[in-house]
Design a protein around this motif. Sequence first.
Motif, short mmCIF file in Angstrom:
data_model
loop_
_atom_site.label_atom_id
_atom_site.label_comp_id
_atom_site.label_asym_id
_atom_site.label_seq_id
_atom_site.Cartn_x
_atom_site.Cartn_y
_atom_site.Cartn_z
N SER A 263 -7.12 2.49 -3.31
CA SER A 263 -7.98 2.90 -3.00
C SER A 263 -7.34 4.15 -2.46
N ALA A 264 -8.01 5.28 -1.47
CA ALA A 264 -7.87 6.26 -1.26
C ALA A 264 -6.22 6.95 -0.93
N PRO A 265 -6.31 7.48 -1.48
CA PRO A 265 -4.60 7.88 -0.89
C PRO A 265 -3.82 8.60 0.79
N ALA A 266 -2.91 7.94 0.90
CA ALA A 266 -2.59 8.28 1.98
C ALA A 266 -1.64 9.68 1.84
N ARG A 267 -2.35 10.66 3.23
CA ARG A 267 -1.65 11.74 3.48
C ARG A 267 -1.33 11.81 4.93
N GLY A 268 -0.56 12.31 5.39
CA GLY A 268 0.73 12.73 6.27
C GLY A 268 -0.57 13.11 7.14
N ASP A 269 -0.87 13.92 6.92
CA ASP A 269 -2.45 14.97 8.09
C ASP A 269 -3.68 13.82 8.09
N ASN A 270 -3.83 13.46 7.61
CA ASN A 270 -5.26 12.50 7.66
C ASN A 270 -4.46 11.15 8.07
N PRO A 271 -4.35 10.60 8.58
CA PRO A 271 -3.68 8.67 8.45
C PRO A 271 -5.27 8.19 8.72
N PHE A 272 -4.99 7.32 7.68
CA PHE A 272 -6.53 5.97 7.88
C PHE A 272 -6.21 6.03 8.79
N GLU A 273 -8.11 5.10 8.94
CA GLU A 273 -8.41 4.08 10.21
C GLU A 273 -7.99 3.45 10.14
N LEU A 274 -7.82 1.97 11.53
CA LEU A 274 -6.70 0.83 11.66
C LEU A 274 -7.97 -0.06 11.85
N VAL A 275 -7.78 -1.39 11.52
CA VAL A 275 -8.89 -2.38 11.56
C VAL A 275 -7.09 -3.26 12.52
N ASP A 276 -7.14 -4.34 13.60
CA ASP A 276 -6.64 -4.56 13.88
C ASP A 276 -5.23 -4.20 13.29
N GLY A 277 -4.76 -2.93 13.58
CA GLY A 277 -3.41 -2.72 13.23
C GLY A 277 -3.54 -2.49 11.89
N GLN A 278 -3.84 -2.99 11.66
CA GLN A 278 -4.12 -2.68 9.95
C GLN A 278 -5.28 -1.16 9.10
N ALA A 279 -4.40 -0.49 8.18
CA ALA A 279 -4.62 0.51 7.61
C ALA A 279 -6.27 0.05 6.75
N ASP A 280 -7.04 1.34 7.54
CA ASP A 280 -8.03 0.89 6.32
C ASP A 280 -9.28 1.55 5.68
N PRO A 281 -8.58 1.99 4.96
CA PRO A 281 -8.84 2.95 4.15
C PRO A 281 -9.76 2.85 2.77
N GLU A 282 -10.88 3.91 2.73
CA GLU A 282 -11.79 3.13 1.67
C GLU A 282 -11.37 3.42 0.30
N LEU A 283 -12.07 2.90 -0.87
CA LEU A 283 -12.34 3.54 -2.57
C LEU A 283 -11.96 4.62 -2.09
N ALA A 284 -10.83 5.46 -3.41
CA ALA A 284 -11.18 6.17 -4.22
C ALA A 284 -12.28 6.56 -5.53
N PRO A 285 -11.58 7.51 -6.12
CA PRO A 285 -13.04 7.33 -6.53
C PRO A 285 -13.17 6.37 -8.05
N ASP A 286 -11.84 6.52 -8.93
CA ASP A 286 -11.81 5.20 -9.77
C ASP A 286 -11.50 4.49 -8.66
N GLY A 287 -10.96 3.17 -7.92
CA GLY A 287 -11.27 2.40 -7.26
C GLY A 287 -12.76 1.84 -7.23
N ARG A 288 -13.60 2.95 -7.21
CA ARG A 288 -15.33 2.70 -6.59
C ARG A 288 -16.06 2.27 -8.74
N ASP A 289 -15.23 3.05 -9.45
CA ASP A 289 -15.22 2.66 -11.10
C ASP A 289 -14.59 1.22 -11.59
N HIS A 290 -13.37 0.67 -10.30
CA HIS A 290 -13.01 -0.24 -11.18
C HIS A 290 -13.96 -1.44 -10.64
N ALA A 291 -14.83 -1.49 -8.89
CA ALA A 291 -15.68 -1.80 -8.72
C ALA A 291 -16.77 -2.51 -9.55
N ARG A 292 -17.97 -1.53 -9.92
CA ARG A 292 -18.61 -1.42 -10.74
C ARG A 292 -18.28 -1.89 -12.25
#
Length: 228
Positions: free
Chosen positions: A32-61
Amino acid sequence: MSTPEQEIEYRQHRFSPPPGATEIFLVRHGESAPARGDNPFELVDGQADPELAPDGRDHARRVGDRLAGERIDAIYVTTLRRTVETAAPLAEKLGITPVVEPDLREIHLGDWENGLFRKYTAEGHPVVDRLWAEQRWDVIPGAESDEAFGARLRGALTRIAAAHPDQRVAVFTHGGVIGEVFAQASRAVERFAFLGADNGSISHLVLHGDTWIIRRFNDTAHLATPLG
């Protein structure tokens, strides 16, 4: 001259699931996308919800390519989009609409959600040392208790197995989930014994009633990663 008894061969047994069992492939989401202090993840029911990083999309494929040739009867994902995005290539190849199972979401990290767990781990926070020493997530302030976490996972997998007897199911989930499930299946003395499943890895259980049989853990052959 040989006797009939001497001519009989007893070959080694090859495993097959017992009648009524469910095979479950537990796939850890891609990176998943890296965590950055100046750009917090969106939350779903109080849990971080990052999207996939580019390498993660390759993993998915690569996961999709690996499992597309297997008999898969159903696909499950969690409420967090990194599992949905990882499942998407396989779902498209097989024409299967994933089912959302909320109870297979990741452990809730309380005050350390939204990338703070990654940050504090990298910085060597003393509570991280305590977490590994005690092998309990709930040493983190406000985190979900280990007992509640384990119970909801067992309940979710039991429901999935009951819905899919004699079938094979791909469950796209999280590293903490896979670690807890395999600790339960193996009755591991150390609760964190199976933490560390790689992003995009495939682990394999057979569920038959209260019996959970481990078939493979952290299979990464499709990711072309070196042993280590």
